[in-house]
Design an enzyme around this catalytic site. Structure first.
Site, PDB file in Angstrom:
ATOM      1  CG  ASP A 234      -1.731   1.033   1.299  1.00  0.00           C
ATOM      2  OD1 ASP A 234      -2.018   2.430   0.684  1.00  0.00           O
ATOM      3  OD2 ASP A 234      -3.557   0.583   1.254  1.00  0.00           O
TER       4      ASP A 234
ATOM      5  CB  THR B 189      -6.569   2.601  -0.354  1.00  0.00           C
ATOM      6  OG1 THR B 189      -5.900   3.362   0.151  1.00  0.00           O
ATOM      7  CG2 THR B 189      -6.417   1.291   0.584  1.00  0.00           C
TER       8      THR B 189
ATOM      9  CG  ASN C  86     -10.936   4.999   0.953  1.00  0.00           C
ATOM     10  OD1 ASN C  86     -10.333   4.672   0.234  1.00  0.00           O
ATOM     11  ND2 ASN C  86      -9.226   5.374   1.429  1.00  0.00           N
TER      12      ASN C  86
ATOM     13  CE1 TYR D   4      -5.762  -5.135   6.358  1.00  0.00           C
ATOM     14  CE2 TYR D   4      -7.063  -3.695   8.272  1.00  0.00           C
ATOM     15  CZ  TYR D   4      -5.710  -4.282   7.143  1.00  0.00           C
ATOM     16  OH  TYR D   4      -4.858  -3.091   7.906  1.00  0.00           O
TER      17      TYR D   4
ATOM     18  CG  ASP E  83      -1.269   4.130   3.235  1.00  0.00           C
ATOM     19  OD1 ASP E  83      -1.275   4.872   1.700  1.00  0.00           O
ATOM     20  OD2 ASP E  83      -1.710   4.056   3.909  1.00  0.00           O
TER      21      ASP E  83
ATOM     22  CG  HIS F 101      -1.490   8.025   5.368  1.00  0.00           C
ATOM     23  ND1 HIS F 101      -2.337   8.844   4.346  1.00  0.00           N
ATOM     24  CD2 HIS F 101      -2.089   7.186   4.945  1.00  0.00           C
ATOM     25  CE1 HIS F 101      -2.820   8.413   3.644  1.00  0.00           C
ATOM     26  NE2 HIS F 101      -2.339   7.847   3.239  1.00  0.00           N
TER      27      HIS F 101
ATOM     28  CG  ASP G 222      -2.826   1.758  -2.698  1.00  0.00           C
ATOM     29  OD1 ASP G 222      -1.543   1.642  -2.373  1.00  0.00           O
ATOM     30  OD2 ASP G 222      -3.405   1.413  -1.651  1.00  0.00           O
ATOM     31  CG  HIS G 223      -2.785   5.135  -3.241  1.00  0.00           C
ATOM     32  ND1 HIS G 223      -1.639   5.094  -2.264  1.00  0.00           N
ATOM     33  CD2 HIS G 223      -2.927   4.177  -2.504  1.00  0.00           C
ATOM     34  CE1 HIS G 223      -2.147   5.230  -0.841  1.00  0.00           C
ATOM     35  NE2 HIS G 223      -2.987   4.213  -1.414  1.00  0.00           N
TER      36      HIS G 223
ATOM     37  CG  HIS H 127      -3.223   8.172  -0.999  1.00  0.00           C
ATOM     38  ND1 HIS H 127      -4.033   7.679  -1.121  1.00  0.00           N
ATOM     39  CD2 HIS H 127      -2.254   7.807   0.520  1.00  0.00           C
ATOM     40  CE1 HIS H 127      -4.233   6.774   0.239  1.00  0.00           C
ATOM     41  NE2 HIS H 127      -3.743   6.839   0.406  1.00  0.00           N
TER      42      HIS H 127
HETATM   43 ZN   LIG Z   1      -3.823   2.610  -0.138  1.00  0.00          ZN
END
Ligand SMILES: [Zn+2]
Length: 489
Positions: free
Chosen positions: A107, A144, A165, A227, A263, A267, A310-311, A424
């Site tokens: 991620d 994401t 999201n 998850y 990721d 952040h 993903d980004h 992002h």
């Molecule tokens: Zn992500």
């Protein structure tokens, strides 16, 4: 810089193919010309003869320069297409009795992170596999859930339904969050469902949408992990490896593996921080663990590994803010209208308030020069967004969408916060939002570089490798043949 010109520049940055143009041959020859005429200093008397000889010489030099250039150009072009001319078909399988794709997501793995530190395992995949040379292009918004689900469905978010999201269904008023597993939210057909519909086995070790029961996919026990972010990465890798200990017929054909890093760190600290470097090194160790495990089982060369993110990620700081309350002299935008602030501003005004009026007044304020950082936000009716964003065809997308320049954030009102971090979600044409595509295995050429492409192409890529009929999607049916080697006859 106005938002208009900024958008134009990001538009021109969006060139999925031919990113690196070869040097202009005429310029190259010109410099040869200049050099050679400087070195010749003909006496006046035999000007014609000397001139003729000079011209012949210059022509020879120019021709050899041109052929040298052509050689370099075509050899580099052919190395882009395939570095190994002997490698015309996919390599045969020995231990496995069917093709296998292992799709890995790291991620927020921004394109370029692979150079932050030594990443011997990732570079082993790159050196012996196929890489998008200037990265994988995410879909808009570069968040994401929308992106992970585009990767496995081949659909843009407007078509697969996960448009953010978090969002609100305007018909029912229900709220989607990253914990919503009801099938009604998740449109399209993800890869695990495609496999299940064909009676084939898939195994998911986390992926947004994988817990959702759809079609023949019912998130089977032991093949579909619910998850839980606290599961150590090593445990995830080892579980995926354990599927390869099954009898050959029972090994899943398609597997996913997901890591929250880098990721998670991005952040908090932004993309340029030692914590990111450490997180990238950690992901590389997990790739190493995976490679080791596959090698021990004698199947590393037989599994098609596709590693993506993903980004990307860009640094943010609280001096780069735009406050909606600053627009009050033009139009009040109360909190209740705002479904998402950053990095996609999404506004749904109540019935009776024309979205077009709100857009016009907001842009008037933003362009007035009186709103701090106003030039870094451009507000659109969703139907007037640049078509390349494909962000229109869904009721779930609110009527007003604001595009924010990378690194800026929108908030309702001023606070005393002074934080820096990372974000992002911005325009997918922005380079900082790009991520990686690295693929290794029998269907991928070794040491091959391909131009950047959008992640909606991956669905067809996987179904092509697995030789199964996929569901209709936004990817191109001819795309896989530009990436994978044709099947071994
Ligand atoms: Zn992500």
């Amino acid at each position: 810089m106005s938002s208009d010109s900024a958008l134009t520049s990001t538009k021109s940055a969006y060139v999925p193919t031919q990113e690196e143009e070869p040097p202009n041959p005429s310029t190259a020859l010109l410099s040869f010309d200049t050099d050679s005429s400087d070195s010749t200093n003909p006496p006046q008397k035999s000007t014609t003869t000397i001139l003729f000889i000079t011209m012949v010489l210059v022509t020879c030099v120019a021709l050899s320069a041109a052929s040298a250039f052509a050689f370099l150009f075509f050899s580099s072009a052919s190395s882009s297409a395939s570095s190994n001319s002997l490698e015309l078909t996919a390599r045969p399988l020995n231990k496995l009795n069917h093709p296998v794709v292992l799709l890995i997501s790291s991620d927020g793995f921004r394109f370029g992170y692979q150079f932050k530190t030594t990443t011997p395992n990732i570079h082993r995949l790159i050196a012996n596999g196929t890489e998008a040379e200037t990265g994988l292009i995410p879909v808009f918004p570069t968040l994401t859930f929308p992106n992970h689900y585009s990767i496995v469905t081949g659909l843009y978010p407007a078509y697969h339904g996960i448009i953010n999201n978090h969002f609100v269904d305007p018909r029912t008023g229900e709220v989607f969050t990253m914990r919503s597993h009801e099938p009604k939210w998740w449109l399209g057909e993800p890869l695990w469902e495609t496999l299940a519909n064909h009676g084939l086995k898939a195994a998911t070790y986390f992926w947004p949408g994988s817990e959702v029961h759809k079609g023949s996919w019912n998130c089977p026990k032991d093949f579909c992990m619910y998850y839980n972010g606290s599961v150590p990465f090593e445990e995830r890798v080892d579980k995926v490896l354990s599927y390869f200990d099954f009898p050959a017929d029972e090994i899943p054909m398609f597997l996913t593996l997901y890591f929250e890093d880098p990721d998670h760190q991005g952040h908090h600290v932004g993309p340029d921080d030692p914590q990111i470097t450490e997180a990238v090194a950690g992901i590389d160790r997990m790739i190493g663990r995976l490679i080791d495990g596959l090698e021990k089982r004698g199947i590393f060369e037989e599994v098609n590994i596709i590693m993506v993110g993903d980004h990307g990620m860009v640094g943010t700081c609280d001096k780069k803010l735009i406050f909606l309350d600053d627009l009050t002299p033009w139009v009040g935008v109360p909190t209740e209208w705002v479904q998402s602030y950053t990095p996609v501003l999404a506004i749904r005004p109540p019935p009776g308030t024309a979205p077009s009026d709100v857009v016009a007044k907001m842009n008037e304020g933003l362009k007035s020069g009186k709103v701090e950082n106003g030039n870094y936000l451009q507000v659109y009716l969703k139907e007037e967004l640049p078509s390349r964003l494909h962000y229109f065809e869904s009721d779930r997308i609110p009527p007003i969408v604001g595009l924010i320049e990378e690194g800026f954030k929108v908030e309702q009102k001023r606070t005393k916060r002074q934080e820096c971090g990372g974000a992002h979600g911005y325009d997918n044409a922005v380079f900082s939002m790009r991520t990686i595509f690295i693929a290794h295995g029998p269907q991928f050429g070794r040491g091959r570089k391909v131009p950047s492409f959008e992640n909606v192409q991956i669905y067809n890529l996987v179904t092509s490798i697995l030789k199964i009929q996929g569901a209709p999607n936004n990817g191109s049916l001819t795309f896989p043949s530009s990436i994978i080697l044709p099947a071994h006859q």
